[in-house]
Design a protein around this motif. Structure first.
Motif, mmCIF file in Angstrom:
data_model
loop_
_atom_site.group_PDB
_atom_site.id
_atom_site.type_symbol
_atom_site.label_atom_id
_atom_site.label_comp_id
_atom_site.label_asym_id
_atom_site.label_seq_id
_atom_site.Cartn_x
_atom_site.Cartn_y
_atom_site.Cartn_z
ATOM 1 N N MET A 68 5.070 -47.583 -15.919
ATOM 2 C CA MET A 68 4.949 -46.493 -14.932
ATOM 3 C C MET A 68 4.766 -47.068 -13.524
ATOM 4 O O MET A 68 4.052 -48.039 -13.333
ATOM 5 C CB MET A 68 3.758 -45.605 -15.281
ATOM 6 C CG MET A 68 3.647 -44.410 -14.361
ATOM 7 S SD MET A 68 2.576 -43.123 -14.984
ATOM 8 C CE MET A 68 3.513 -42.419 -16.308
ATOM 9 N N LYS A 69 5.469 -46.446 -12.595
ATOM 10 C CA LYS A 69 5.410 -46.969 -11.228
ATOM 11 C C LYS A 69 4.627 -46.001 -10.340
ATOM 12 O O LYS A 69 5.076 -44.892 -10.081
ATOM 13 C CB LYS A 69 6.846 -47.128 -10.706
ATOM 14 C CG LYS A 69 6.954 -47.662 -9.290
ATOM 15 C CD LYS A 69 8.426 -47.803 -8.918
ATOM 16 C CE LYS A 69 8.620 -48.257 -7.490
ATOM 17 N NZ LYS A 69 10.065 -48.336 -7.151
ATOM 18 N N VAL A 70 3.441 -46.440 -9.940
ATOM 19 C CA VAL A 70 2.636 -45.617 -9.035
ATOM 20 C C VAL A 70 2.828 -46.129 -7.615
ATOM 21 O O VAL A 70 2.651 -47.319 -7.344
ATOM 22 C CB VAL A 70 1.136 -45.659 -9.412
ATOM 23 C CG1 VAL A 70 0.308 -44.812 -8.456
ATOM 24 C CG2 VAL A 70 0.919 -45.210 -10.845
ATOM 25 N N GLY A 71 3.209 -45.224 -6.731
ATOM 26 C CA GLY A 71 3.330 -45.577 -5.320
ATOM 27 C C GLY A 71 2.052 -45.187 -4.601
ATOM 28 O O GLY A 71 1.603 -44.045 -4.672
ATOM 29 N N VAL A 72 1.416 -46.157 -3.939
ATOM 30 C CA VAL A 72 0.158 -45.871 -3.236
ATOM 31 C C VAL A 72 0.420 -45.876 -1.733
ATOM 32 O O VAL A 72 0.980 -46.836 -1.201
ATOM 33 C CB VAL A 72 -0.930 -46.913 -3.595
ATOM 34 C CG1 VAL A 72 -2.235 -46.599 -2.874
ATOM 35 C CG2 VAL A 72 -1.159 -46.957 -5.100
ATOM 36 N N TYR A 73 0.059 -44.793 -1.082
ATOM 37 C CA TYR A 73 0.253 -44.684 0.367
ATOM 38 C C TYR A 73 -1.105 -44.669 1.059
ATOM 39 O O TYR A 73 -1.976 -43.871 0.701
ATOM 40 C CB TYR A 73 1.037 -43.408 0.701
ATOM 41 C CG TYR A 73 2.479 -43.519 0.254
ATOM 42 C CD1 TYR A 73 3.450 -44.033 1.106
ATOM 43 C CD2 TYR A 73 2.843 -43.152 -1.039
ATOM 44 C CE1 TYR A 73 4.767 -44.176 0.682
ATOM 45 C CE2 TYR A 73 4.153 -43.290 -1.466
ATOM 46 C CZ TYR A 73 5.110 -43.804 -0.604
ATOM 47 O OH TYR A 73 6.403 -43.955 -1.018
ATOM 48 N N LEU A 74 -1.282 -45.559 1.997
ATOM 49 C CA LEU A 74 -2.538 -45.627 2.742
ATOM 50 C C LEU A 74 -2.284 -45.159 4.169
ATOM 51 O O LEU A 74 -1.479 -45.748 4.886
ATOM 52 C CB LEU A 74 -3.068 -47.071 2.758
ATOM 53 C CG LEU A 74 -3.210 -47.777 1.402
ATOM 54 C CD1 LEU A 74 -3.661 -49.226 1.608
ATOM 55 C CD2 LEU A 74 -4.197 -47.056 0.498
ATOM 56 N N CYS A 75 -2.955 -44.097 4.543
ATOM 57 C CA CYS A 75 -2.795 -43.582 5.908
ATOM 58 C C CYS A 75 -3.857 -44.224 6.796
ATOM 59 O O CYS A 75 -5.026 -44.321 6.419
ATOM 60 C CB CYS A 75 -2.946 -42.065 5.912
ATOM 61 S SG CYS A 75 -2.969 -41.352 7.565
ATOM 62 N N GLU A 76 -3.430 -44.636 7.984
ATOM 63 C CA GLU A 76 -4.400 -45.243 8.908
ATOM 64 C C GLU A 76 -5.171 -44.183 9.682
ATOM 65 O O GLU A 76 -6.234 -44.436 10.218
ATOM 66 C CB GLU A 76 -3.671 -46.180 9.873
ATOM 67 C CG GLU A 76 -3.070 -47.388 9.162
ATOM 68 C CD GLU A 76 -2.237 -48.271 10.097
ATOM 69 O OE1 GLU A 76 -1.934 -47.806 11.221
ATOM 70 O OE2 GLU A 76 -1.879 -49.386 9.701
#
Lengths: 224, 654
Positions: free
Chosen positions: B1-9
């Motif tokens: 499974m591919k989890v995409g993690v997005y970090l907002c500044e």
């Protein structure tokens, strides 16, 4: 009445020798204090050495214990009281906070908007309603290594879903008894009401609970 | 499974306190994490399009967004996911701003907590399922119960927007209580004059074909839910065809039977074949069958013989059961007065000429027992009148609330007395006086300025005692708030009792499963911002059955409910069902009923045949109370499943 301008009728030489005497008295006392201080310092040093030696012995024992428990196979879930790891840095408890979406989570956000700092020990798990908080969740948290759990609901009468908070309160009362039977101190599981506006209350509860769990120390490890 | 993690500044709001590079490095190493992306200001127009482009490029199976509170921008990111074809429920948000960077002073502590928070979200999101919104067709028709001002104005509003409306009314006439009042406060407008144009609009106006009025009818049964109710209505026989009756009253003159007239609180008599009152609409008579000689086996046909219209009198009229499919229901059944005999020291029911506000309204009415003249029961004009306010109100032993309308009613009576009787003395006994708003003060001022008026402020109804001597003169002895006792004589005493919930509040509450509050009024969804919605979706409440109110308040609520119905029941639009609901796994259900008992929305039905519970997804609000209550783990709380929450717990503690 004390009359003004009345000087004591002691000759100047007598007064001088009296002052000299008192100075030498003070010097003697100072010397004694200094000696005492050195003694205390020595005792402390030796105590510190002894503690260090004890630590080593203890950590050896812990390692041995851990090896034993990891090789120990159990068919039934079993509670084993394992010695607690002594860390050199200050103990920071892990606390799971179950918050409802509408009031308490919003209260936590309010504390955020007001930028009131609080300890980082609490990890928040959001549910739509405190009525969704299954007592099993709390047990699961303790099982996974939490030292404390917080359940924060809407105030009575404020529940977005009318009465979920009452269910949560009922279940908490039952759970407290169960925790006792598991040997988990009741103070490790905390229930309260936080409204969307009560950012300051949220911070206070977090701070108090962290301090309380800290004073209880780590939870005795549950091993399945 | 591919989890995409997005970090907002979040500008510098997050980066100031959280070392995102360190977070990114640690998180990248975790199982299932496909990639970690940093975006400057994710909620901005540019940020969202970068997010969308990246999603299209990376095609993740699951998404974690660490940014602000989900209460701020979860919807923004869910929309973006839908736009690029990823199910929006495959996303989990982490609150890095409100619950981390803004509340943590030490950067390393914040960074450590950030990693823990992400671990929880990643573990959870892997468990999350793609959920689909379902939709069902809705019926746009509306059922209104009660033909008072609130119900009528709601019906007109809906009919003007081409909605089909059925109004059912228990009595043989429409217009509710105010149509029976000669004058209305605050401007002394004549009640029928104000309401008849509205009634005509309903009966004969441009949109009349959209409105069906069923009088002498009651709700018998309701099945279904918002958008799809099936209502069973019982209509009592009227024995007169309202469509062809011309209201000539020939039948009334011919009828040989007279009985007490309940419309005038039995203060006079009416015929068995009669109007509710002259001028009542629909303009048709009705037979009070219990009084009619035909119910006693006699073959009287006097009314039918006198009637100039063939077929207008129907002796074999039958009770009818009418079924209506509607999308929403409005309860506007009005109010009644508190029973004044429960305060026996005031003499009501025992002494003559002690009347309630409703009875005095009828005395004032030209269609009332005295033709509008203010007369005592012996036919004399009263010379001294006492008006006792707050009867049963503001009293913990009776009704603790203030009805809010009785003061104005009392001042209106004072005004009428002054004009119709002239020099009569009026004594107002009151606990509290209220006259809020922009129009209520003048009547009070008028009552105060009357040189024949006296005001006595009393504390408790038990401080007032009414006795009558042999000559029929009533003496009111009282103690006022300052403890001073006094005595006055009065020819007539008018009581202003508290307004209380309608007679049928209780039966309709159990029929529709709409809650009642502690006083017995229909409970609103929210006292300030949602007073016309009940807690049952699709059932609305308006007027004094919801809370004591004046005509203005009732009509406003009725029209507001119509507004909700117009925005909710739109022709061609389907009802979207939120997927975050609970669902019973039938095989696991043991039929214990616990879920049925805990559901605050009555969304769970128990099938007696299969002995299993099932949850109506339209009524379910997704609180999850039943999920935790089910001892068999037979209920799934979608998007908040046990597995998802367990994984999150495990994640935040790892």
């Amino acid at each position: 009445m004390i009359s003004k301008n009345k000087q004591p009728s002691v000759p100047d030489n007598d007064r001088l020798s009296a002052i000299e005497n008192s100075i030498s008295n003070l010097e003697q006392k100072f010397e004694a204090i200094e000696n005492g201080y050195t003694n205390v310092l020595n005792v402390t040093k030796s105590l510190a050495e002894k503690i260090g030696a004890l630590k080593d012995v203890l950590s050896d024992k812990i390692n041995a214990n851990e090896e034993r428990s990891s090789t120990h196979e159990v068919s039934q879930p079993q509670v084993i009281l394992a010695p607690v790891e002594v860390k050199s840095k200050q103990y920071e408890p892990k606390i799971v906070g179950f918050l409802c979406n509408w009031c308490s989570y919003a209260g936590a956000d309010k504390a955020g908007s007001a930028q009131i700092p609080y300890p980082t020990n609490v990890r928040i798990v959001k549910v739509m309603c405190s009525g969704r908080i299954d007592p099993e969740f709390i047990l699961k948290a303790f099982q996974e290594g939490a030292d404390g759990v917080m359940i924060l609901a809407c105030h009575p009468g404020d529940c977005h879903y009318k009465e979920g908070n009452y269910r949560a309160a009922q279940r908490y009362q039952m759970l407290k008894k169960l925790l006792n039977q598991y040997g988990i101190e009741q103070d490790r599981c905390y229930f309260d009401y936080v409204s969307a506006g009560e950012g300051e209350k949220f911070v206070r509860l977090i701070t108090e609970t962290v301090a309380k769990v800290k004073s209880l120390g780590p939870l005795k490890v549950l091993v399945e | 499974m591919k989890v995409g993690v997005y970090l907002c500044e979040c500008g510098t709001n997050i980066t100031e306190k959280v070392d995102l590079d360190q977070v990114s490095a640690t998180i990248s190493e975790l199982d299932n994490v496909g990639y970690v992306s940093k975006i400057g200001l994710m909620c901005s127009y540019d940020g969202v399009s970068v997010f969308e482009d990246d999603l299209q490029k990376q095609k993740p199976d699951r998404v974690v967004v660490a940014a602000c509170s989900p209460r701020d921008h979860e919807a923004t990111f869910m929309k973006a996911m839908t736009k690029v074809g990823i199910n929006q429920y495959l996303m989990q948000m982490v609150n890095f701003r409100e619950q981390l960077s803004w509340v943590t002073e030490d950067k390393q502590a914040a960074t450590d907590k950030a990693i823990v928070m992400l671990k929880g979200a990643i573990a959870r999101v892997v468990q999350q399922e793609a959920l689909e919104k379902k939709s069902i067709t809705m019926n746009n028709d509306v059922l209104i119960i009660g033909a008072g001002p609130a119900g009528l104005k709601a019906a007109l509003t809906l009919a003007e927007a081409d909605r089909k409306v059925t109004i059912i009314e228990k009595s043989p006439m429409i217009g509710g209580l105010p149509v029976r009042y000669e004058e209305l406060f605050p401007k002394m407008e004549c009640g029928p004059c104000m309401l008849e144009p509205i009634e005509h609009e309903i009966l004969h106006g441009d949109h009349a074909e959209n409105i069906e009025i069923i009088t002498q009818a009651e709700l018998k049964e309701v099945k279904g839910f918002y958008g799809n109710f099936i209502a069973k209505i019982i209509k009592a026989p009227r024995y007169v065809d309202t469509e062809i009756c011309i209201g000539c009253a020939e039948c009334v003159g011919a009828c040989p039977v007279s009985v007490k007239n309940p419309m005038n609180s039995n203060m006079n008599e009416k015929k068995a074949m009669d109007f509710t009152f002259f001028g009542a609409l629909p303009n048709a008579t009705y037979i009070d069958y219990e009084a009619c000689l035909r119910s006693k086996g006699e073959s009287c046909e006097a009314c039918k013989t006198a009637c100039p219209i063939e077929g207008a009198v129907i002796f074999d009229d039958k009770e009818e059961i009418i079924e209506k499919n509607v999308g929403a229901i409005l309860l506007a059944i009005g109010t009644q007065l508190y029973d004044a005999t429960l305060l026996p020291n005031l003499g009501y029911g025992a002494l003559k000429d002690v009347v309630t506000s409703y009875e005095f309204e009828r005395i004032l009415s030209s269609g009332g027992p005295t033709g509008g003249q203010i007369l005592k029961s012996n036919g004399d004009i009263p010379k001294s009148i006492a008006i006792i306010h707050c009867v049963g109100s503001l009293d913990e032993n009776h009704k603790s609330y203030c009805s809010g309308t009785c003061c104005q009613t009392g001042f209106k009576f004072a005004h009428e007395l002054h004009h119709k009787v002239g020099e009569s003395t009026i004594t107002h006994f009151y606990k509290q006086l209220v006259f809020p708003g922009k129009s209520d003060y003048p009547l009070y001022k008028n009552a105060m300025n009357n040189s024949h008026a006296k005001f006595v402020n009393y504390l408790s109804t038990s401080d007032i005692n009414v006795v009558e001597n042999k000559k029929g003169v009533k003496t009111i002895s009282y103690k006022d708030v300052s403890g001073i006792s006094g005595e006055i004589e009065a020819d007539m005493i008018i009581l202003l009792p508290a307004t209380i919930p309608g007679l049928d509040n209780e039966s309709l509450s159990s029929l529709l499963e709409v809650n009642l509050d502690k006083e017995g009024f229909f409970e609103e969804l929210h006292g300030l911002v949602d007073s016309v919605r009940s807690k049952v979706k699709g059932i609305f409440v308006a007027g004094s059955c919801q809370s004591p109110t004046d005509i203005k308040g009732a009509v406003n609520q009725g029209v507001a409910a119509a507004g909700y119905m117009l925005s909710g029941l739109v022709p061609g639009r389907k009802l979207e069902i939120e997927p975050i609901v609970a669902e019973v796994i039938e095989d696991k259900c043991a039929g214990c009923h616990v879920c049925v008992l805990v559901c605050p929305y009555k969304a769970i039905q128990f099938n007696e045949e299969t002995k299993k519970s099932s949850i109506n997804a339209v009524l379910c609000q997704g609180c999850g109370t039943c999920v935790s209550a089910c001892p068999a783990n037979a209920i799934i709380g979608h998007h908040f499943t046990k597995e998802e929450i367990y994984e999150e717990i495990r994640g935040v503690l790892s």
